[in-house]
Design an enzyme around this catalytic site. Structure first.
Site, PDB file in Angstrom:
ATOM      1  N   ASP A 156       0.859  -1.190   0.000  1.00  0.00           N
ATOM      2  CA  ASP A 156       0.000   0.000   0.000  1.00  0.00           C
ATOM      3  C   ASP A 156       0.890   1.233   0.000  1.00  0.00           C
ATOM      4  OD1 ASP A 156      -3.269   0.305   0.832  1.00  0.00           O
ATOM      5  OD2 ASP A 156      -2.029   2.112   0.973  1.00  0.00           O
TER       6      ASP A 156
ATOM      7  N   THR B  91     -13.725  -3.627  -8.380  1.00  0.00           N
ATOM      8  CA  THR B  91     -14.899  -3.623  -9.252  1.00  0.00           C
ATOM      9  C   THR B  91     -14.608  -2.717 -10.450  1.00  0.00           C
ATOM     10  OG1 THR B  91     -16.285  -3.925  -7.297  1.00  0.00           O
ATOM     11  CG2 THR B  91     -17.373  -3.082  -9.287  1.00  0.00           C
TER      12      THR B  91
ATOM     13  N   ARG C  16     -36.461  -4.795   2.337  1.00  0.00           N
ATOM     14  CA  ARG C  16     -36.855  -3.818   3.355  1.00  0.00           C
ATOM     15  C   ARG C  16     -36.968  -2.443   2.713  1.00  0.00           C
ATOM     16  NH1 ARG C  16     -37.102  -4.775   8.617  1.00  0.00           N
ATOM     17  NH2 ARG C  16     -36.747  -2.594   9.152  1.00  0.00           N
ATOM     18  N   SER C  17     -38.197  -1.961   2.639  1.00  0.00           N
ATOM     19  CA  SER C  17     -38.397  -0.637   2.045  1.00  0.00           C
ATOM     20  C   SER C  17     -38.019   0.435   3.058  1.00  0.00           C
ATOM     21  CB  SER C  17     -39.846  -0.476   1.589  1.00  0.00           C
ATOM     22  OG  SER C  17     -40.729  -0.659   2.674  1.00  0.00           O
TER      23      SER C  17
ATOM     24  N   CYS D 146     -20.610   1.259  -2.359  1.00  0.00           N
ATOM     25  CA  CYS D 146     -20.689   0.382  -3.537  1.00  0.00           C
ATOM     26  C   CYS D 146     -21.920   0.605  -4.417  1.00  0.00           C
ATOM     27  CB  CYS D 146     -20.637  -1.069  -3.089  1.00  0.00           C
ATOM     28  SG  CYS D 146     -19.020  -1.503  -2.427  1.00  0.00           S
TER      29      CYS D 146
ATOM     30  N   LYS E 220     -22.060   4.029  -6.325  1.00  0.00           N
ATOM     31  CA  LYS E 220     -20.939   4.125  -7.272  1.00  0.00           C
ATOM     32  C   LYS E 220     -21.090   3.118  -8.418  1.00  0.00           C
ATOM     33  CE  LYS E 220     -16.931   1.996  -5.898  1.00  0.00           C
ATOM     34  NZ  LYS E 220     -16.508   0.998  -6.875  1.00  0.00           N
TER      35      LYS E 220
ATOM     36  N   ARG F 238     -20.134   6.810   3.896  1.00  0.00           N
ATOM     37  CA  ARG F 238     -20.104   7.208   2.486  1.00  0.00           C
ATOM     38  C   ARG F 238     -21.505   7.053   1.869  1.00  0.00           C
ATOM     39  NH1 ARG F 238     -14.872   3.871   0.605  1.00  0.00           N
ATOM     40  NH2 ARG F 238     -15.601   2.495   2.263  1.00  0.00           N
TER      41      ARG F 238
HETATM   42  N1  NAD Z   1     -15.634  -1.946   0.422  1.00  0.00           N
HETATM   43  C1  NAD Z   1     -16.406  -2.953   0.006  1.00  0.00           C
HETATM   44  O1  NAD Z   1     -17.326  -3.383   0.705  1.00  0.00           O
HETATM   45  C2  NAD Z   1     -16.156  -3.587  -1.336  1.00  0.00           C
HETATM   46  C3  NAD Z   1     -16.712  -4.844  -1.616  1.00  0.00           C
HETATM   47  C4  NAD Z   1     -16.482  -5.440  -2.855  1.00  0.00           C
HETATM   48  C5  NAD Z   1     -15.715  -4.780  -3.801  1.00  0.00           C
HETATM   49  N2  NAD Z   1     -15.190  -3.552  -3.516  1.00  0.00           N
HETATM   50  C6  NAD Z   1     -14.339  -2.930  -4.543  1.00  0.00           C
HETATM   51  O2  NAD Z   1     -12.965  -3.174  -4.171  1.00  0.00           O
HETATM   52  C7  NAD Z   1     -12.144  -2.064  -4.557  1.00  0.00           C
HETATM   53  C8  NAD Z   1     -11.398  -1.534  -3.354  1.00  0.00           C
HETATM   54  O3  NAD Z   1     -12.344  -1.033  -2.443  1.00  0.00           O
HETATM   55  P1  NAD Z   1     -11.985  -0.711  -0.914  1.00  0.00           P
HETATM   56  O4  NAD Z   1     -13.283  -0.405  -0.254  1.00  0.00           O
HETATM   57  O5  NAD Z   1     -11.108  -1.772  -0.357  1.00  0.00           O
HETATM   58  O6  NAD Z   1     -11.114   0.633  -1.108  1.00  0.00           O
HETATM   59  P2  NAD Z   1     -10.322   1.437   0.008  1.00  0.00           P
HETATM   60  O7  NAD Z   1     -10.327   2.856  -0.416  1.00  0.00           O
HETATM   61  O8  NAD Z   1     -10.793   1.050   1.366  1.00  0.00           O
HETATM   62  O9  NAD Z   1      -8.808   0.879  -0.126  1.00  0.00           O
HETATM   63  C9  NAD Z   1      -7.949   1.125  -1.211  1.00  0.00           C
HETATM   64  C10 NAD Z   1      -6.489   1.112  -0.742  1.00  0.00           C
HETATM   65  O10 NAD Z   1      -5.642   1.284  -1.888  1.00  0.00           O
HETATM   66  C11 NAD Z   1      -4.516   2.076  -1.487  1.00  0.00           C
HETATM   67  N3  NAD Z   1      -3.895   2.628  -2.698  1.00  0.00           N
HETATM   68  C12 NAD Z   1      -4.305   3.664  -3.468  1.00  0.00           C
HETATM   69  N4  NAD Z   1      -3.465   3.832  -4.509  1.00  0.00           N
HETATM   70  C13 NAD Z   1      -2.511   2.883  -4.402  1.00  0.00           C
HETATM   71  C14 NAD Z   1      -1.382   2.512  -5.195  1.00  0.00           C
HETATM   72  N5  NAD Z   1      -1.063   3.153  -6.333  1.00  0.00           N
HETATM   73  N6  NAD Z   1      -0.630   1.464  -4.785  1.00  0.00           N
HETATM   74  C15 NAD Z   1      -0.918   0.792  -3.647  1.00  0.00           C
HETATM   75  N7  NAD Z   1      -1.973   1.090  -2.862  1.00  0.00           N
HETATM   76  C16 NAD Z   1      -2.755   2.118  -3.235  1.00  0.00           C
HETATM   77  C17 NAD Z   1      -5.107   3.099  -0.547  1.00  0.00           C
HETATM   78  O11 NAD Z   1      -4.114   3.662   0.285  1.00  0.00           O
HETATM   79  C18 NAD Z   1      -6.129   2.239   0.236  1.00  0.00           C
HETATM   80  O12 NAD Z   1      -5.559   1.691   1.403  1.00  0.00           O
HETATM   81  C19 NAD Z   1     -13.084  -1.068  -5.239  1.00  0.00           C
HETATM   82  O13 NAD Z   1     -13.102  -1.316  -6.621  1.00  0.00           O
HETATM   83  C20 NAD Z   1     -14.441  -1.422  -4.650  1.00  0.00           C
HETATM   84  O14 NAD Z   1     -15.516  -1.056  -5.495  1.00  0.00           O
HETATM   85  C21 NAD Z   1     -15.374  -2.953  -2.306  1.00  0.00           C
HETATM   86  O1  UPG Z   2     -33.590  -4.623   2.140  1.00  0.00           O
HETATM   87  C1  UPG Z   2     -32.684  -3.782   2.111  1.00  0.00           C
HETATM   88  C2  UPG Z   2     -31.311  -4.124   2.080  1.00  0.00           C
HETATM   89  C3  UPG Z   2     -30.365  -3.116   2.028  1.00  0.00           C
HETATM   90  N1  UPG Z   2     -30.748  -1.813   2.027  1.00  0.00           N
HETATM   91  C4  UPG Z   2     -29.721  -0.740   1.963  1.00  0.00           C
HETATM   92  O2  UPG Z   2     -28.806  -1.068   0.926  1.00  0.00           O
HETATM   93  C5  UPG Z   2     -27.511  -0.551   1.224  1.00  0.00           C
HETATM   94  C6  UPG Z   2     -26.454  -1.577   0.974  1.00  0.00           C
HETATM   95  O3  UPG Z   2     -26.524  -2.597   1.960  1.00  0.00           O
HETATM   96  P1  UPG Z   2     -25.553  -3.888   1.937  1.00  0.00           P
HETATM   97  O4  UPG Z   2     -25.658  -4.551   0.637  1.00  0.00           O
HETATM   98  O5  UPG Z   2     -25.823  -4.679   3.143  1.00  0.00           O
HETATM   99  O6  UPG Z   2     -24.141  -3.178   2.123  1.00  0.00           O
HETATM  100  P2  UPG Z   2     -22.750  -3.093   1.353  1.00  0.00           P
HETATM  101  O7  UPG Z   2     -21.710  -3.329   2.383  1.00  0.00           O
HETATM  102  O8  UPG Z   2     -22.764  -1.806   0.591  1.00  0.00           O
HETATM  103  O9  UPG Z   2     -22.643  -4.342   0.342  1.00  0.00           O
HETATM  104  C7  UPG Z   2     -22.996  -4.282  -1.038  1.00  0.00           C
HETATM  105  O10 UPG Z   2     -21.961  -3.729  -1.822  1.00  0.00           O
HETATM  106  C8  UPG Z   2     -20.701  -4.473  -1.743  1.00  0.00           C
HETATM  107  C9  UPG Z   2     -19.657  -3.714  -2.535  1.00  0.00           C
HETATM  108  O11 UPG Z   2     -19.776  -3.901  -3.922  1.00  0.00           O
HETATM  109  C10 UPG Z   2     -20.932  -5.878  -2.276  1.00  0.00           C
HETATM  110  O12 UPG Z   2     -19.696  -6.596  -2.248  1.00  0.00           O
HETATM  111  C11 UPG Z   2     -22.014  -6.557  -1.451  1.00  0.00           C
HETATM  112  O13 UPG Z   2     -22.263  -7.860  -1.974  1.00  0.00           O
HETATM  113  C12 UPG Z   2     -23.291  -5.707  -1.509  1.00  0.00           C
HETATM  114  O14 UPG Z   2     -24.301  -6.294  -0.692  1.00  0.00           O
HETATM  115  C13 UPG Z   2     -27.591  -0.023   2.661  1.00  0.00           C
HETATM  116  O15 UPG Z   2     -27.699   1.401   2.644  1.00  0.00           O
HETATM  117  C14 UPG Z   2     -28.872  -0.639   3.216  1.00  0.00           C
HETATM  118  O16 UPG Z   2     -29.471   0.183   4.187  1.00  0.00           O
HETATM  119  C15 UPG Z   2     -32.089  -1.462   2.070  1.00  0.00           C
HETATM  120  O17 UPG Z   2     -32.453  -0.280   2.058  1.00  0.00           O
HETATM  121  N2  UPG Z   2     -33.026  -2.468   2.116  1.00  0.00           N
END
Ligand code: NAD
Ligand code: UPG
Length: 432
Positions: free
Chosen positions: A30, A122, A259-260, A268, A271, A334
């Site tokens: 990182d 993603t 859940r409405s 996520c 975005k 966020r």
């Molecule tokens: N957060 C989630 O729940 C979630 C779930 C599934 C997929 N994703 C996807 O995974 C990806 C990462 O998401 P995240 O939430 O972990 O992001 P994040 O912002 O929490 O972490 C990203 C990390 O990358 C580092 N970074 C930035 N530029 C860099 C570089 N050039 N070299 C090395 N490190 C560097 C940053 O310092 C940071 O620690 C995104 O595409 C996101 O959409 C996120």
């Molecule tokens: O019945 C429901 C279920 C969820 N939500 C809302 O939907 C949002 C997302 O919820 P959740 O999916 O639990 O959270 P995330 O951590 O954002 O996870 C989603 O986004 C991630 C990043 O891409 C994926 O990896 C996961 O599979 C996907 O569920 C939240 O604001 C919830 O309040 C509702 O309003 N009603």
């Protein structure tokens, strides 16, 4: 196996600690020195249940972090878990992916053995082949498919349950174009697949990229559809939650994500829906259902404020906001629905006092321009308030009772169906 993970945020740290726990030797790379120091000190840089224990257990042994990309040469496979934020128009911004791929390519220039690069972030269809692979080729002087190989492995974990979701997924998706890449990914995930009921999906690179957007788009649209139905229910004085419980009995519909309320926020869904809509438009297709899902979602906070307007003029009045995080179980703020709700209340001249069990500090840091009074408890927020608005479905809000007695007028607007209706409060649900 020796695995490196570039990016050590929510996904990178979770994946690294879990892969170390599954028996691999893992190096996190990182650019953030504080994150690197935290991991090497055995501390998790992010809050996720179970993650601190895993980092503490494996750091200094089979888990380490560094700012030096050269460390990837000691590994067989590198996952890119870098941010993929939105441009101003919602389109995906691949700048972090390009920068990370270039740094990785420079390091791989001096590696003799084959290396597998796996996109974990993603990204919209085509990004791995058209952006990530060429950036590595340019920096390494190697050709994709010869000196190094690319694959795509989308991540489906949720915030708040990241470790549990990663270790016990319903599916793992391997996108690649060569059998050897499936084999390497298969080796990385073998211990996880052995311990869970996960289905393994072997598919193409673009399909893997699209599966992630289809997954999130479907779930986001499902919530927007139940919100659309809930809004209709509200017009007809129908209990939207009884309707949802009943349709959930049809297993073609299922009970999850029904859940409405105030709709979706977080890092996520907003975005990713916007990114795939922008990518589709760019390719010549306007996706009407996904566009409508975003529109319904954007309108829910306004609908809640409209219900308030019908009952009270809050100009100069104290209004309690219960919940700041985008969902319960996390301090992540966020794209939280608390922002449009608070801004709408302030536009109406209200003095907002907000309470959240864990997210007050992160909200204050993330939104320095939003000035609200923070309370240390729901009771304190409710004291003297003209109205209260429930934004996040934290369990503790369901237990609120006599606390409402301290309100100036006990008008309660529930955006999440979390507050219990009781004598002595004027209860107004968003969809029931
Ligand atoms: N957060 C989630 O729940 C979630 C779930 C599934 C997929 N994703 C996807 O995974 C990806 C990462 O998401 P995240 O939430 O972990 O992001 P994040 O912002 O929490 O972490 C990203 C990390 O990358 C580092 N970074 C930035 N530029 C860099 C570089 N050039 N070299 C090395 N490190 C560097 C940053 O310092 C940071 O620690 C995104 O595409 C996101 O959409 C996120
Ligand atoms: O019945 C429901 C279920 C969820 N939500 C809302 O939907 C949002 C997302 O919820 P959740 O999916 O639990 O959270 P995330 O951590 O954002 O996870 C989603 O986004 C991630 C990043 O891409 C994926 O990896 C996961 O599979 C996907 O569920 C939240 O604001 C919830 O309040 C509702 O309003 N009603």
């Amino acid at each position: 196996m020796h695995v490196s993970i570039v990016g050590s945020g929510y996904v990178g740290t979770t994946v690294a600690a879990c892969l170390a726990d599954l028996g691999h030797d893992v190096t996190n790379v990182d650019v953030d020195e504080d994150i690197v120091a935290a991991i090497n000190d055995g501390e998790s840089p992010i809050h996720e249940p179970g993650l601190a224990d895993l980092v503490a257990e494996h750091a200094g042994d089979t888990l380490r972090a560094t700012t030096d990309y050269d460390a990837v040469r000691e590994t067989d496979v590198t996952f890119l878990a870098l941010p993929t934020p939105s441009e101003a128009d919602g389109a995906i911004d691949l700048a972090y992916m390009e920068a990370g791929a270039a740094s990785l390519g420079e390091a791989l220039a001096e590696k003799d053995d084959d290396h597998l690069v796996v996109v974990k972030s993603t990204v919209v269809p085509g990004s791995t082949e058209e952006v990530v692979a060429p950036a590595i080729e340019e920096a390494s002087g190697k050709t994709a498919g010869e000196g190094f190989h690319v694959a795509m492995n989308p991540e489906f974990l949720r915030m708040g349950t990241a470790v549990e979701d990663f270790l016990d997924p319903q599916k793992v998706v391997f996108g690649a174009r060569e059998p050897a890449a499936y084999d390497t990914l298969g080796d990385v995930f073998a211990p996880l697949v052995a311990e869970s009921d996960a289905a393994v999906v072997e598919t193409g690179l673009r399909e893997a990229e699209m599966i992630k957007y289809a997954n999130n788009g479907f779930l986001a649209a499902k919530v927007s559809l139940i919100n659309d139905i809930g809004n209709i229910c509200k017009e007809f004085d129908v209990d939207a939650y009884e309707v949802a419980d009943a349709i959930a009995l049809d297993d073609r519909i299922g009970g999850k994500f029904l859940r409405s309320g105030l709709g979706w926020g977080g890092s996520c869904f907003p975005k990713d829906t916007n990114a795939i809509i922008a990518a589709a438009r760019d390719a010549g297709y306007e996706p009407p259902v996904l566009e409508a899902a975003v529109e319904v979602n954007d309108l829910q906070p306004e609908r809640l404020l409209g219900l308030l307007d019908e009952r009270a003029d809050v100009a100069g009045e104290r209004v309690a906001v219960l919940g700041l995080s985008f969902k319960p179980g996390t301090d992540d703020v966020r794209k939280t629905r608390a922002v449009p709700v608070i801004e709408g209340l302030q536009e109406r001249g209200a003095e907002v006092v907000a309470y959240d069990p864990v997210a007050t500090e992160s909200f204050d840091e993330h939104y320095p321009d939003i000035e609200v009074e923070y309370a240390d408890s729901a009771a304190e927020a409710l004291e003297g308030a003209r109205a209260a608005v429930a934004v996040t479905d934290w369990d503790e809000f369901a237990a609120l009772d006599s606390e409402f007695d301290a309100m100036a007028t006990p008008l309660v607007l529930d955006g999440r169906h979390i507050i219990e209706r009781r004598d002595g409060i004027e209860y107004v649900g968003l969809t029931w």
